[in-house]
Design a protein around this motif. Structure first.
Motif, mmCIF file in Angstrom:
data_model
loop_
_atom_site.group_PDB
_atom_site.id
_atom_site.type_symbol
_atom_site.label_atom_id
_atom_site.label_comp_id
_atom_site.label_asym_id
_atom_site.label_seq_id
_atom_site.Cartn_x
_atom_site.Cartn_y
_atom_site.Cartn_z
ATOM 1 N N THR A 51 78.744 76.195 40.536
ATOM 2 C CA THR A 51 78.142 75.556 39.368
ATOM 3 C C THR A 51 79.242 75.099 38.421
ATOM 4 O O THR A 51 80.418 75.402 38.589
ATOM 5 C CB THR A 51 77.188 76.511 38.641
ATOM 6 O OG1 THR A 51 77.929 77.658 38.198
ATOM 7 C CG2 THR A 51 76.075 76.961 39.561
ATOM 8 N N GLY A 52 78.819 74.388 37.367
ATOM 9 C CA GLY A 52 79.790 73.841 36.423
ATOM 10 C C GLY A 52 80.309 72.507 36.911
ATOM 11 O O GLY A 52 80.234 72.180 38.101
ATOM 12 N N SER A 53 80.828 71.710 36.015
ATOM 13 C CA SER A 53 81.379 70.415 36.385
ATOM 14 C C SER A 53 82.685 70.186 35.645
ATOM 15 O O SER A 53 82.986 70.850 34.657
ATOM 16 C CB SER A 53 80.381 69.293 36.043
ATOM 17 O OG SER A 53 80.138 69.246 34.647
ATOM 18 N N GLY A 54 83.445 69.235 36.156
ATOM 19 C CA GLY A 54 84.723 68.928 35.531
ATOM 20 C C GLY A 54 85.802 69.910 35.938
ATOM 21 O O GLY A 54 85.651 70.712 36.863
ATOM 22 N N TYR A 55 86.920 69.847 35.203
ATOM 23 C CA TYR A 55 88.101 70.619 35.561
ATOM 24 C C TYR A 55 88.194 71.969 34.849
ATOM 25 O O TYR A 55 89.146 72.708 35.047
ATOM 26 C CB TYR A 55 89.361 69.808 35.253
ATOM 27 C CG TYR A 55 89.439 68.508 36.027
ATOM 28 C CD1 TYR A 55 88.976 68.418 37.334
ATOM 29 C CD2 TYR A 55 89.979 67.360 35.441
ATOM 30 C CE1 TYR A 55 89.038 67.234 38.039
ATOM 31 C CE2 TYR A 55 90.056 66.170 36.149
ATOM 32 C CZ TYR A 55 89.584 66.106 37.437
ATOM 33 O OH TYR A 55 89.657 64.937 38.144
ATOM 34 N N GLY A 56 87.224 72.280 34.013
ATOM 35 C CA GLY A 56 87.254 73.555 33.318
ATOM 36 C C GLY A 56 86.816 74.696 34.224
ATOM 37 O O GLY A 56 86.287 74.501 35.321
ATOM 38 N N ALA A 57 87.037 75.933 33.746
ATOM 39 C CA ALA A 57 86.690 77.122 34.531
ATOM 40 C C ALA A 57 85.258 77.575 34.283
ATOM 41 O O ALA A 57 84.846 78.604 34.813
ATOM 42 C CB ALA A 57 87.659 78.256 34.196
ATOM 43 N N GLU A 58 84.502 76.811 33.481
ATOM 44 C CA GLU A 58 83.119 77.194 33.227
ATOM 45 C C GLU A 58 82.311 76.986 34.505
ATOM 46 O O GLU A 58 82.319 75.911 35.091
ATOM 47 C CB GLU A 58 82.517 76.362 32.095
ATOM 48 C CG GLU A 58 83.182 76.556 30.753
ATOM 49 C CD GLU A 58 84.473 75.757 30.624
ATOM 50 O OE1 GLU A 58 84.711 74.894 31.497
ATOM 51 O OE2 GLU A 58 85.226 76.002 29.676
ATOM 52 N N GLY A 59 81.603 78.025 34.939
ATOM 53 C CA GLY A 59 80.837 77.954 36.164
ATOM 54 C C GLY A 59 81.073 79.198 37.009
ATOM 55 O O GLY A 59 81.875 80.071 36.651
ATOM 56 N N LYS A 60 80.380 79.269 38.127
ATOM 57 C CA LYS A 60 80.513 80.455 38.981
ATOM 58 C C LYS A 60 80.233 80.080 40.422
ATOM 59 O O LYS A 60 79.694 79.006 40.729
ATOM 60 C CB LYS A 60 79.541 81.541 38.515
ATOM 61 C CG LYS A 60 78.074 81.103 38.556
ATOM 62 C CD LYS A 60 77.151 82.148 37.953
ATOM 63 C CE LYS A 60 75.694 81.671 38.001
ATOM 64 N NZ LYS A 60 74.767 82.652 37.409
ATOM 65 N N LEU A 61 80.604 80.994 41.326
ATOM 66 C CA LEU A 61 80.290 80.871 42.732
ATOM 67 C C LEU A 61 79.183 81.867 43.058
ATOM 68 O O LEU A 61 79.214 82.998 42.582
ATOM 69 C CB LEU A 61 81.509 81.159 43.616
ATOM 70 C CG LEU A 61 82.595 80.080 43.700
ATOM 71 C CD1 LEU A 61 83.482 80.105 42.465
ATOM 72 C CD2 LEU A 61 83.450 80.278 44.957
ATOM 73 N N SER A 62 78.230 81.458 43.859
ATOM 74 C CA SER A 62 77.148 82.364 44.245
ATOM 75 C C SER A 62 76.828 82.187 45.719
ATOM 76 O O SER A 62 76.974 81.089 46.274
ATOM 77 C CB SER A 62 75.901 82.118 43.395
ATOM 78 O OG SER A 62 75.498 80.773 43.471
ATOM 79 N N ASP A 63 76.397 83.285 46.358
ATOM 80 C CA ASP A 63 76.063 83.215 47.780
ATOM 81 C C ASP A 63 74.641 82.707 47.957
ATOM 82 O O ASP A 63 73.965 82.345 46.987
ATOM 83 C CB ASP A 63 76.282 84.572 48.444
ATOM 84 C CG ASP A 63 75.382 85.665 47.847
ATOM 85 O OD1 ASP A 63 74.370 85.322 47.193
ATOM 86 O OD2 ASP A 63 75.704 86.851 48.018
ATOM 87 N N ARG A 64 74.193 82.692 49.199
ATOM 88 C CA ARG A 64 72.879 82.111 49.485
ATOM 89 C C ARG A 64 71.732 82.913 48.871
ATOM 90 O O ARG A 64 70.613 82.403 48.754
ATOM 91 C CB ARG A 64 72.680 81.976 50.983
ATOM 92 C CG ARG A 64 72.730 83.266 51.769
ATOM 93 C CD ARG A 64 72.771 82.997 53.262
ATOM 94 N NE ARG A 64 72.849 84.224 54.039
ATOM 95 C CZ ARG A 64 71.791 84.886 54.490
ATOM 96 N NH1 ARG A 64 70.586 84.442 54.212
ATOM 97 N NH2 ARG A 64 71.936 85.984 55.204
ATOM 98 N N HIS A 65 72.000 84.146 48.445
ATOM 99 C CA HIS A 65 70.979 84.961 47.783
ATOM 100 C C HIS A 65 71.018 84.811 46.263
ATOM 101 O O HIS A 65 70.208 85.427 45.567
ATOM 102 C CB HIS A 65 71.176 86.438 48.145
ATOM 103 C CG HIS A 65 71.096 86.716 49.619
ATOM 104 N ND1 HIS A 65 69.958 86.530 50.361
ATOM 105 C CD2 HIS A 65 72.060 87.141 50.491
ATOM 106 C CE1 HIS A 65 70.186 86.836 51.633
ATOM 107 N NE2 HIS A 65 71.464 87.220 51.739
#
Length: 904
Positions: free
Chosen positions: A361-375
């Motif tokens: 998630t998140g867009s652009g070059y910033g670190a805002e966002g996360k990674l999530s698995d299929r669950h």
């Protein structure tokens, strides 16, 4: 030297020739370049490497052009005649209106035509060339065909260059072609039919090198470059009149003919009745001056200026006043993709490993966002060895640099590498941390032949080394013998699974790169042959330039308002299709309704227009094709708005009914070619502009519907008096008082009228619809008839009651103004009652009516004004009759609204 003349000299374009053939054709040396003497001779022969300046009209011609208007001719003639007749005050007032209108037009025109000069300035840089075997910097204007140009990261390309040597060279061509990522270059000859965006062996004037280095032979300069071709398109593209100016022009011509005919009839009838020629001519001039809506030009300019101020608050800067209205009439918006509908910042959306797929998630070059698995569970680099090494390869095997400045990320390097830095940060791996734990020892740079980049790193914790690799999926997979599991173990690689996953991601419009590593490598074994077949695949990273968050709602709002949205981009069809689906520009069908530039070229001429009308997305489109698309839509009767930010967009921006450029990410060429600039680079702002534009057109229509009955009635009152051979109910000075005061104090208050609630639920006004519909014309005639009948009734009533001519004329003058004031409230909405839209929602009208009332009391009861305007005090009973007439007029208009609502 004849072979140096042009690209046609060989019968083949330069990208089709081998590097050796280009060297021979241009009589140069691929290592030493030209001699200084030869460069000087070619400079004299071919001229400076600049784009030609456009011829512009002189100062006097531009001034005189402002007076080229039918109504202006009538006003000038009226001013001259009144001066001859000794009516100097009338003459000065009329001519002052003419001068004000001319000044406004001259200022607008002086600011509108600077796009070509901005385009020329794009190549005014310094170029690094090799002459006489030595490197030197020369002004880019002095680069000549045959010059050997040297390129490094950060250099702007100063001419069209056929590359002869490259080392990981990448060039950002987004401003020229619309390609969203830098293009990897090589020196391999290509087929003649390859479009500009795919000519990997060429570097074009005005583009920017982002990585690597290279050298090339200059094959075109100045007007012969691809930038020069666009320059010619910009010069050839017609600056179109807006729907408003076209309608006003037609309206003015018709009105001029009617006014002149009535004035001539008045003069002829007066002479036939034996009246004095001077008196008859004065009456004819009074009719002409009364019938001309002098306040219309000022009302148009002020209403548009108010719209401009409102738009500025909504982050749009209007460069030409009529542009704000044009958006309100727009039927099609042709939007550029990169930087307009999207963020113009590559973002990793999916990280795939053999253990599963991770959503980002998140867009652009910033670190805002996360990674999530299929669950849906949030993961980090510590979750899986495979994920960790996939992210680590994206950071370590990476030359990009990101720097944050005022909440914005500034990139130096490749956008795809920046996306890999950003996703690693979201997963918990920062660049500084990786560089500290795994310092780089050696690099194999990316090249189009290799299709990968590899780096050798020390491992501080174990003392060993590790090789990190990233590149094209098929190439990296072919170099791997194993794949990494979540626990760090390796197992034999299943090529089919990986390639199938990559295909699936690519079908979703994502750009896919593979990552790999080799543990415990030896530095002496670091080389292309040593890597081949010895790597462990760690995963895939899939990225795209994501849509702006506000773009999809804006597209839906445009559709609700009856406006078609078409996306035109230089990017690949798959990428364009994926973005278009996310924005709901197209549906979910796999075919996707996407036409490429090649598809357009293949279309028969008789099917081209229909295909353009139906297709919502156009990919891999050249500037010439984009211009043709806009012209085709205009030929089919559409009012076309075009958005864009690059040099390649400039011709279409200028051709469009309204060009919309991006302020932050756009080139100066695009901004100067446009009519409106969005300060937030956000497509959603166009929705606001459409709303404001429709409000402006509404208010202008309301003003015209309000002012014309008065002008028509004033002319008819004079004409009836001449036909009957009786005393004029209104003097020319009284007519001027009515026109000038009511236009300013009453009519212009409609410019502040708030937008009606249903304004964005209406379809666009059909471009062919006249400024005044038949139903509105009937209303204008109805109110004019009420004014003429009421004026004659009250004038004759007062005379029959024993009032003097001055008192009777004063009653007639006040009746005109009072009926106009009552009618003003009715004109606040074309279809709805003034009470339904809120009596106090436009307080400026209340202020205007109050000041006008004071003016009417002054002209009626102040002795000095009685002398100047030929008026006299009247009694209360006269005012009661005048007010009764005002109420009656309002009632008649209300009934007309109710009966004709569906026709308005």
């Amino acid at each position: 030297m004849g072979s140096v003349e042009s690209r046609e000299s060989s019968g083949s374009p330069h990208h089709e020739l081998s590097a050796h053939e280009v060297v021979l054709l241009l009589e140069t040396d691929p290592d030493r370049g030209l001699s200084g003497a030869e460069a000087g001779r070619r400079l004299k022969r071919f001229g400076l490497n600049v784009l030609p300046a456009a011829a512009r009209a002189g100062f006097l011609r531009r001034v005189l052009r402002q007076f080229h208007h039918p109504l202006i001719y009538v006003l000038i003639a009226a001013s001259v005649v009144t001066a001859i007749l000794g009516e100097y005050v009338d003459s000065v007032v009329i001519f002052a209106v003419v001068l004000v209108n001319a000044a406004i037009g001259f200022v607008q025109e002086s600011r509108a035509e600077v796009a070509l000069e901005s385009l020329r300035s794009m190549v005014r840089t310094r170029a690094r060339v090799r002459r006489d075997g030595r490197e030197r910097f020369v002004p880019s204007a002095e680069v000549v065909p045959g010059d050997l140009i040297l390129l490094e990261a950060g250099d702007k390309v100063s001419a069209d260059v056929r590359l002869v040597r490259v080392a990981g060279l990448r060039v950002d061509e987004s401003a020229l072609t619309g390609e969203s990522v830098p293009v990897a270059k090589d020196q391999v000859a290509l087929p003649a039919a390859v479009p500009v965006a795919d000519r990997r062996n060429m570097a074009y004037s005005g583009t920017l090198t982002t990585a690597g280095s290279g050298a090339g032979i200059t094959v075109a300069t100045g007007a012969e470059t691809e930038l020069g071709q666009i320059h010619r398109l910009v010069g050839a593209a017609e600056t179109l009149a807006t729907p408003l100016t076209r309608k006003l022009a037609r309206f003015s011509k018709v009105l001029t003919v009617v006014i002149l005919a009535l004035a001539a009839m008045t003069f002829a009838v007066g002479l036939l009745r034996g009246q004095e020629p001077v008196e008859t001519l004065t009456a004819a001039v009074a009719l002409a001056v009364g019938a001309i809506p002098e306040g219309l030009p000022a009302a148009v300019s002020i209403t548009l200026a108010i719209g401009v101020r409102r738009m500025a608050r909504r982050r749009a800067v209007i460069r030409r006043l009529p542009a704000i209205e044009t958006l309100g009439s727009t039927t099609v918006v042709c939007s550029d993709k990169t930087g307009t509908l999207t963020e113009n910042q590559m973002t990793v959306r999916v990280v795939w490993t053999v253990d599963g797929e991770y959503t980002v998630t998140g867009s652009g070059y910033g670190a805002e966002g996360k990674l999530s698995d299929r669950h849906g569970a949030v993961v980090t680099e510590a979750t899986s060895h495979t994920l960790r090494w996939c992210l680590l390869a994206g950071v370590g095997c990476n030359d990009a640099r990101l720097r944050q400045q005022r909440n914005e990320w500034l990139l130096v390097g490749d956008p795809t590498e920046a996306a890999m830095l950003a996703v690693a940060g979201k997963g918990g791996l920062g660049r500084e941390e990786v560089e500290a734990a795994y310092p780089r020892v050696a690099t194999i740079p990316f090249s189009s032949e290799r299709q990968y980049m590899a780096t050798l790193h020390q491992q501080r914790d174990s003392g060993g080394t590790v090789v990190l690799v990233k590149g094209g999926v098929e190439r990296v997979v072919s170099m791997c013998r194993a794949e990494m599991c979540a626990d760090g173990a390796v197992r034999p690689l299943d090529n089919n699974v990986v390639l199938s996953a990559a295909t699936n991601l690519a079908d979703r419009g994502l750009r896919v790169l593979a990552t790999a590593m080799r543990p415990d490598g030896k530095s002496e074994e670091f080389g292309e042959q040593a890597l081949d077949g010895g790597l462990v695949l760690t995963g895939l990273q899939a990225m795209l330039d994501p849509p702006r968050s506000a773009a999809a709602p804006a597209v839906r709002a445009c559709r609700t308002a009856g406006i078609a949205v078409k996306m035109i981009t230089g990017d690949h069809a798959a990428t364009a299709r994926a973005i278009a689906r996310q924005l709901a520009v197209i549906g979910d069908d796999r075919d996707g309704q996407v036409l490429s530039g090649a598809d357009l070229d293949a279309l028969p001429a008789d099917r081209f227009a229909e295909a353009v009308e139906r297709a919502p997305v156009f990919a891999r489109v050249s500037p010439e094709q984009k211009l043709r698309l806009v012209q085709t839509l205009q030929d089919r009767g559409h009012v076309v708005a075009v958005t864009g930010d690059g040099v390649n967009d400039a011709p279409a921006l200028r051709q469009a009914d309204i060009g919309v450029a991006m302020a932050r990410g756009g080139t100066e060429v695009a901004k100067e070619a446009a009519d409106m600039v969005l300060t937030d680079d956000n497509f959603a702002t166009i929705e606001a502009a459409v709303e404001e534009g429709r409000g402006v057109f509404d208010n202008l229509t309301k003003f015209i519907v309000w002012t014309l009955p008065t002008n028509l009635a004033e002319g008819l009152v004079v004409l009836v008096a001449i036909l009957l051979g009786t005393t004029l109910p209104l003097l020319p000075t009284q007519i001027l008082w009515i026109n000038m005061t009511t236009a300013v104090l009453l009519g212009l208050m409609l410019a502040f009228e708030p937008k009606e609630a249903d304004i964005m639920r209406r379809p666009p006004r059909p471009p062919a619809r006249p400024l005044l519909t038949a139903a509105l014309a009937v209303r204008i005639l109805l109110v004019a008839a009420l004014l003429v009948g009421g004026t004659w009734w009250l004038f004759q009533w007062e005379l029959a009651a024993g009032a003097s001519t001055a008192e009777a004329r004063t009653a007639a003058l006040n009746l005109f103004v009072v009926v106009e004031a009552f009618y003003l409230f009715s004109c606040r909405s074309i279809t709805r009652s003034a009470w339904r839209i809120g009596f106090f929602s436009n307080r400026w009208i209340l202020v205007g009516v109050s000041v006008q009332a004071l003016g009417q009391l002054a002209i009626t009861y102040v002795p000095a004004m009685n002398i100047v305007f030929g008026t006299a005090p009247v009694g209360v009973d006269v005012w009661l009759r005048i007010l009764a007439m005002g109420v009656a007029a309002s009632a008649v208009v209300a009934v007309d609204k109710r009966l004709r609502k569906r026709l308005l």
